[in-house]
Design an enzyme around this catalytic site. Structure first.
Site, PDB file in Angstrom:
ATOM      1  N   TYR A  25       0.859  -1.189   0.000  1.00 40.81           N
ATOM      2  CA  TYR A  25       0.000   0.000   0.000  1.00 40.81           C
ATOM      3  C   TYR A  25       0.890   1.232   0.000  1.00 40.81           C
ATOM      4  CZ  TYR A  25      -3.385   3.510   1.625  1.00 40.81           C
ATOM      5  OH  TYR A  25      -4.179   4.631   1.746  1.00 40.81           O
TER       6      TYR A  25
ATOM      7  N   ASP B 159       9.264   2.807  -0.108  1.00 43.46           N
ATOM      8  CA  ASP B 159       8.200   3.436   0.664  1.00 43.46           C
ATOM      9  C   ASP B 159       8.400   3.028   2.117  1.00 43.46           C
ATOM     10  OD1 ASP B 159       5.968   4.230   2.005  1.00 43.46           O
ATOM     11  OD2 ASP B 159       4.526   3.457   0.542  1.00 43.46           O
TER      12      ASP B 159
ATOM     13  N   LYS C 106       4.170   8.930   8.931  1.00 44.48           N
ATOM     14  CA  LYS C 106       4.012   8.347  10.269  1.00 44.48           C
ATOM     15  C   LYS C 106       5.052   8.810  11.310  1.00 44.48           C
ATOM     16  CE  LYS C 106       0.963   4.914   8.449  1.00 44.48           C
ATOM     17  NZ  LYS C 106       0.979   4.199   7.202  1.00 44.48           N
TER      18      LYS C 106
END
Ligand SMILES: *Cc1c(COP(=O)(O)O)cnc(C)c1O
Length: 430
Positions: free
Chosen positions: A144, A239, A267
């Protein structure tokens, strides 16, 4: 456990917000119950509006590696607010933050701050396309990378390698440049590059899959990826929105000792405030406006409050390298405890762990990719989730989510959680 107030707020919420939530996973839909609404959190514990207390293994989906409301990073934030919340004109703290990231991540020279992981990956891909002058991108099934159009794809059927949209609203035309191939599959990767390598601008990958449960890439796979992208002049993008500053202070770059061309963060680097970032070697980042022609901007990018908290969190991690060892020890303790329960119950489920990320897959299969993950017994997981919640343990409300550990989780928390997990596993298999 009562959830009356959560229920009342939820009934109001669905009137004004789609599904009552601002991000789909929060609706608890895949576990088939209504969401709980949170009042507050501290350390490793979180309280809902009904006063129920839980040990929290969501930790805002990863940002809170030092636990909730850690004073080491929130201290001084009121003074910052008193000085203004955003200026739209540069501040020194943005420079300090950029320097901190560049010093931590070997191989990158420059970084651009954005406001979410989605923005980071979307922008990095644009830069990679601008840099290479190519259109195609390659992603792996089950990884994702946020919700930008070009990345909301799954693999097409049979021999078709380009993706098909996973969401209405994404035109097939937009994803026709996005190729999708299985994770951890070197042969499939080589096959795609053999026929289309010259046209692929970038490969984007989660070095440790954290959005199909926890599925670490095999080192050989990442090495092959590094080699083949180099050979074809394709930009390799890690990522690291989850793994960044979690798996090691130097992120996956350090953990696997493999250097990508670009990297995306989110995050942890925001410490719970909305942040993302993308970084790369200077020759690539020179493409970014205003130095280069690739446009990318943001009204709130590099927001001083987010920079303040994010920078402090990174500094704590940098100055206390033992944190990573301690987090991993906790994760191993959890992993070992879960495995002991499974053994006792005669279950052969797969427990995945990478650093401080843990996931119990309700399948006997070793999970190396998305297909493997799909063999999980979702119904049993859902029973397990609900039983855990009743016992005061909050994990991600879906099978394909990681458990996040923080420095705030104590041995007592883990013992309590493990006891609850044993009970929940029994309930799920009655
Ligand atoms: C969470 C996540 C994103 C998206 O970040 P948002 O801040 O939610 O937009 C992208 N990539 C990975 C690997 C993530 O885990």
């Amino acid at each position: 456990m009562e959830h009356k107030r959560s229920q009342a707020i939820y009934e109001e919420a669905v009137k004004y917000i789609p599904g009552g939530v601002n991000s789909p996973v929060r609706a608890f839909k895949s576990v088939g119950i209504d969401p709980i609404f949170i009042d507050r959190a501290h350390g490793s514990h979180i309280w809902d509006v009904d006063g129920n207390e839980y040990i929290d293994f969501i930790c805002s989906w990863g940002p809170l590696i030092l636990g909730h409301s850690n004073e080491r990073i929130t201290e001084g934030i009121s003074e910052m607010i008193a000085k203004g919340t955003s200026y739209g004109v540069p501040t020194q703290i943005e420079v300090e933050m950029a320097k901190l990231i560049v010093e931590a991540y070997k191989g990158v020279d420059q970084v651009r701050m954005v406001n979410s992981g989605t923005e980071a990956t979307m922008s990095a891909l644009r830069v990679a396309r601008g840099y290479t002058g190519r259109n195609k991108i390659l992603k792996f099934e089950g990884c994702y990378h946020g919700h930008s159009d070009a990345l909301l794809v799954k693999s097409g059927s049979g021999t078709i390698t380009y993706g098909v949209p996973t969401s209405p609203g994404v035109p097939a035309d937009v994803v026709k440049h996005t190729l999708v191939t299985p994770y951890n599959d070197i042969e499939a990767l080589e096959e795609i590059f053999k026929t289309q390598g010259e046209e692929i601008a970038a490969v984007i990958v989660e070095p440790i899959g954290g959005n199909m449960g926890v599925v670490p890439a095999k080192k050989d796979f990442l090495l092959a990826l590094r080699e083949i992208t180099k050979k074809y002049g394709t930009v390799l993008i890690f990522d690291e929105v989850i793994t960044g500053f979690r798996i090691a202070y130097g992120s996956s770059r350090e953990y696997f000792d493999i250097e990508p061309d670009m990297v995306c963060f989110g995050k942890i680097i925001g410490g719970g405030l909305p942040v993302g970032a993308y970084a790369g070697r200077k020759e690539i980042m020179d493409m970014v406006s205003p130095v280069g022609p690739v446009y990318q901007a943001g009204t709130l990018s590099g927001n001083p409050l987010a920079m303040y908290i994010g920078k402090k969190q990174l500094e704590v991690l940098r100055d206390n390298p033992q944190i990573y060892k301690e987090l991993e020890e906790k994760a191993i303790y959890l992993e070992t405890g879960i495995k002991a329960h499974l053994k006792e119950l005669g279950l052969n489920y797969h427990v995945a762990r990478a650093g401080s990320l843990v996931c119990l897959f309700f399948t006997d299969q070793v999970v190396r990719n998305y297909q493997d993950a799909m063999t999980c017994d979702i119904e049993r997981f859902n029973k397990y989730f609900k039983a855990l919640l009743e016992e005061g343990v909050l994990i991600g409300p879906a099978q394909f989510e990681a458990m996040f550990l923080s420095t705030a989780h104590t041995k007592e928390d883990l013992d309590k959680a493990l006891e609850a997990m044993g009970k929940a596993l029994r309930i799920a298999h009655q």
